[in-house]
Design a protein around this motif. Structure first.
Motif, PDB file in Angstrom:
ATOM      1  N   LEU A  34       6.784  51.583  39.598  1.00  0.00           N
ATOM      2  CA  LEU A  34       7.911  50.789  40.094  1.00  0.00           C
ATOM      3  C   LEU A  34       8.776  51.691  40.962  1.00  0.00           C
ATOM      4  O   LEU A  34       9.150  52.789  40.542  1.00  0.00           O
ATOM      5  CB  LEU A  34       8.743  50.244  38.927  1.00  0.00           C
ATOM      6  N   VAL A  35       9.102  51.226  42.162  1.00  0.00           N
ATOM      7  CA  VAL A  35       9.993  51.945  43.068  1.00  0.00           C
ATOM      8  C   VAL A  35      11.292  51.157  43.181  1.00  0.00           C
ATOM      9  O   VAL A  35      11.272  49.959  43.473  1.00  0.00           O
ATOM     10  CB  VAL A  35       9.357  52.117  44.464  1.00  0.00           C
ATOM     11  N   ILE A  36      12.421  51.824  42.925  1.00  0.00           N
ATOM     12  CA  ILE A  36      13.749  51.223  43.060  1.00  0.00           C
ATOM     13  C   ILE A  36      14.457  51.915  44.223  1.00  0.00           C
ATOM     14  O   ILE A  36      14.432  53.152  44.325  1.00  0.00           O
ATOM     15  CB  ILE A  36      14.573  51.386  41.772  1.00  0.00           C
ATOM     16  N   ALA A  37      15.068  51.125  45.101  1.00  0.00           N
ATOM     17  CA  ALA A  37      15.770  51.701  46.252  1.00  0.00           C
ATOM     18  C   ALA A  37      17.130  51.041  46.419  1.00  0.00           C
ATOM     19  O   ALA A  37      17.368  49.939  45.909  1.00  0.00           O
ATOM     20  CB  ALA A  37      14.942  51.534  47.526  1.00  0.00           C
ATOM     21  N   GLY A  38      18.016  51.745  47.131  1.00  0.00           N
ATOM     22  CA  GLY A  38      19.347  51.215  47.426  1.00  0.00           C
ATOM     23  C   GLY A  38      19.424  50.758  48.877  1.00  0.00           C
ATOM     24  O   GLY A  38      19.065  51.508  49.786  1.00  0.00           O
ATOM     25  N   SER A  52      18.148  58.784  50.279  1.00  0.00           N
ATOM     26  CA  SER A  52      16.763  58.302  50.279  1.00  0.00           C
ATOM     27  C   SER A  52      16.854  56.830  50.627  1.00  0.00           C
ATOM     28  O   SER A  52      17.265  56.012  49.804  1.00  0.00           O
ATOM     29  CB  SER A  52      16.110  58.523  48.924  1.00  0.00           C
ATOM     30  N   THR A  53      16.525  56.500  51.827  1.00  0.00           N
ATOM     31  CA  THR A  53      16.811  55.173  52.365  1.00  0.00           C
ATOM     32  C   THR A  53      15.917  54.104  51.756  1.00  0.00           C
ATOM     33  O   THR A  53      14.901  54.400  51.117  1.00  0.00           O
ATOM     34  CB  THR A  53      16.617  55.164  53.888  1.00  0.00           C
ATOM     35  N   ALA A  54      16.312  52.864  52.000  1.00  0.00           N
ATOM     36  CA  ALA A  54      15.476  51.751  51.571  1.00  0.00           C
ATOM     37  C   ALA A  54      14.087  51.862  52.187  1.00  0.00           C
ATOM     38  O   ALA A  54      13.074  51.571  51.537  1.00  0.00           O
ATOM     39  CB  ALA A  54      16.132  50.425  51.945  1.00  0.00           C
ATOM     40  N   ALA A  55      14.026  52.302  53.446  1.00  0.00           N
ATOM     41  CA  ALA A  55      12.730  52.481  54.111  1.00  0.00           C
ATOM     42  C   ALA A  55      11.889  53.548  53.421  1.00  0.00           C
ATOM     43  O   ALA A  55      10.661  53.413  53.317  1.00  0.00           O
ATOM     44  CB  ALA A  55      12.936  52.842  55.583  1.00  0.00           C
ATOM     45  N   VAL A 100      24.187  52.072  46.864  1.00  0.00           N
ATOM     46  CA  VAL A 100      24.050  53.354  47.554  1.00  0.00           C
ATOM     47  C   VAL A 100      22.992  54.173  46.806  1.00  0.00           C
ATOM     48  O   VAL A 100      21.872  53.693  46.640  1.00  0.00           O
ATOM     49  CB  VAL A 100      25.424  54.047  47.684  1.00  0.00           C
ATOM     50  N   HIS A 101      23.319  55.361  46.311  1.00  0.00           N
ATOM     51  CA  HIS A 101      22.280  56.272  45.809  1.00  0.00           C
ATOM     52  C   HIS A 101      22.102  56.238  44.292  1.00  0.00           C
ATOM     53  O   HIS A 101      20.984  56.364  43.809  1.00  0.00           O
ATOM     54  CB  HIS A 101      22.591  57.696  46.269  1.00  0.00           C
ATOM     55  N   LEU A 102      23.179  56.112  43.554  1.00  0.00           N
ATOM     56  CA  LEU A 102      23.076  56.168  42.092  1.00  0.00           C
ATOM     57  C   LEU A 102      22.964  54.746  41.543  1.00  0.00           C
ATOM     58  O   LEU A 102      23.923  54.163  41.048  1.00  0.00           O
ATOM     59  CB  LEU A 102      24.273  56.904  41.503  1.00  0.00           C
ATOM     60  N   ALA A 103      21.762  54.210  41.613  1.00  0.00           N
ATOM     61  CA  ALA A 103      21.533  52.824  41.193  1.00  0.00           C
ATOM     62  C   ALA A 103      21.890  52.615  39.734  1.00  0.00           C
ATOM     63  O   ALA A 103      22.367  51.538  39.348  1.00  0.00           O
ATOM     64  CB  ALA A 103      20.077  52.452  41.438  1.00  0.00           C
ATOM     65  N   ASN A 104      21.685  53.627  38.911  1.00  0.00           N
ATOM     66  CA  ASN A 104      21.969  53.485  37.479  1.00  0.00           C
ATOM     67  C   ASN A 104      23.460  53.350  37.195  1.00  0.00           C
ATOM     68  O   ASN A 104      23.853  52.815  36.154  1.00  0.00           O
ATOM     69  CB  ASN A 104      21.411  54.681  36.706  1.00  0.00           C
ATOM     70  N   VAL A 105      24.311  53.799  38.126  1.00  0.00           N
ATOM     71  CA  VAL A 105      25.758  53.701  37.955  1.00  0.00           C
ATOM     72  C   VAL A 105      26.303  52.430  38.609  1.00  0.00           C
ATOM     73  O   VAL A 105      26.954  51.605  37.968  1.00  0.00           O
ATOM     74  CB  VAL A 105      26.474  54.935  38.555  1.00  0.00           C
TER      75      VAL A 105
END
Length: 264
Positions: A210-214, A220-223, A243-248
């Motif tokens: 599984l890849v999670i992106a912001g 680390s861009t969505a691309a 943005v970058h810290l998806a867990n927050v």
């Protein structure tokens, strides 16, 4: 006196770790972002440890792990995980890494897939750009009088402007982790990012991934996330509007996505 347990890996560096959850449960390894410690996962552990034996560790150069001298390599970061698992008698585990932790996770999927069950790569990339800017960052952090300027740069890349302006407990917590980071540890990990390139080997990862992106991640861009998901056979992709810290920033959505994937 530091009471955090640790394991000495092959080069003598001690890697600090922590377990949460019942020992009878399947193991889930959590790997931190650069500039943070295993405590970046504090808010996720209560939910995750109900389903898993959660193993967190401080990436070398961070937290209570040793700051080994010189440049680090992605190979060494990956082997730190394998040697930690060996020392703790863990044959296989799920793995969730964010940013640098996700870079390490990609290496594990390529080089040690037999040790990994399901793999979650959050807010990360397979390649972080040419070497020259990283060399400049290494020189800058080593020459700076302290970590304050570096910490604020990281925070601007990690959080949306409204969270930064509010300067709430989460921003303060991450600022404290950054300010406590040893500059030599940060520079050593910068070198691993500078030199690592997994773009041509991602297709070798056989693990369910599984890849999670912001959507607004400048680090680390969505691309970047889309390219990883397109390269790993059968990988799933989740885009969060952060943005970058998806867990927050999107804690509940992040947790739900992780648990849905791990408990299929």
């Amino acid at each position: 006196m530091n009471q955090t347990p640790s394991v000495a890996v092959a080069d003598g560096t001690r890697i600090a770790y922590r377990f949460d959850g019942d020992p009878s449960l399947p193991v889930l390894v959590l790997s931190n972002s650069i500039g943070t410690t295993l405590h970046m996962w504090d808010d996720e552990v209560p939910a995750l440890s109900r389903r898993f034996r959660v193993l967190r560790y401080d990436t070398r150069g961070h937290g209570d792990s040793d700051v080994a001298p010189g440049a680090y390599s992605l190979d060494r970061l990956g082997r730190d995980v394998l040697e930690l698992m060996d020392a703790l008698d863990i044959q296989r585990a799920h793995f969730l890494g964010l940013s640098l932790g996700g870079f390490t996770g990609q290496w594990l999927g390529v080089h040690a897939p037999e040790r990994i069950d399901r793999l979650i790569l959050s807010n990360t990339a397979a390649y972080w750009g040419p070497a020259a800017p990283w060399a400049a960052r290494i020189a800058s952090v080593l020459q700076a009088p302290d970590m304050r300027e570096t910490a604020e740069l990281f925070l601007r890349n990690w959080f949306p402007a409204d969270m930064l302006q509010a300067n709430g407990p989460q921003v303060q917590r991450y600022r404290a982790m950054l300010l406590a980071t040893d500059r030599h540890g940060l520079a050593g990990n910068y070198a691993a990012v500078r030199d690592g390139d997994l773009r041509r080997t991602l297709a070798l990862i056989p693990n369910p991934t599984l890849v999670i992106a912001g959507q607004h991640d400048p680090v680390s861009t969505a691309a970047d996330g889309e390219r990883i998901a397109a390269s790993v056979p059968g990988a799933k992709f989740k885009l969060l509007p952060g943005v970058h810290l998806a867990n927050v920033e999107f804690h509940d959505d992040f947790l739900a996505t992780v648990l849905d994937f791990l408990t299929v």
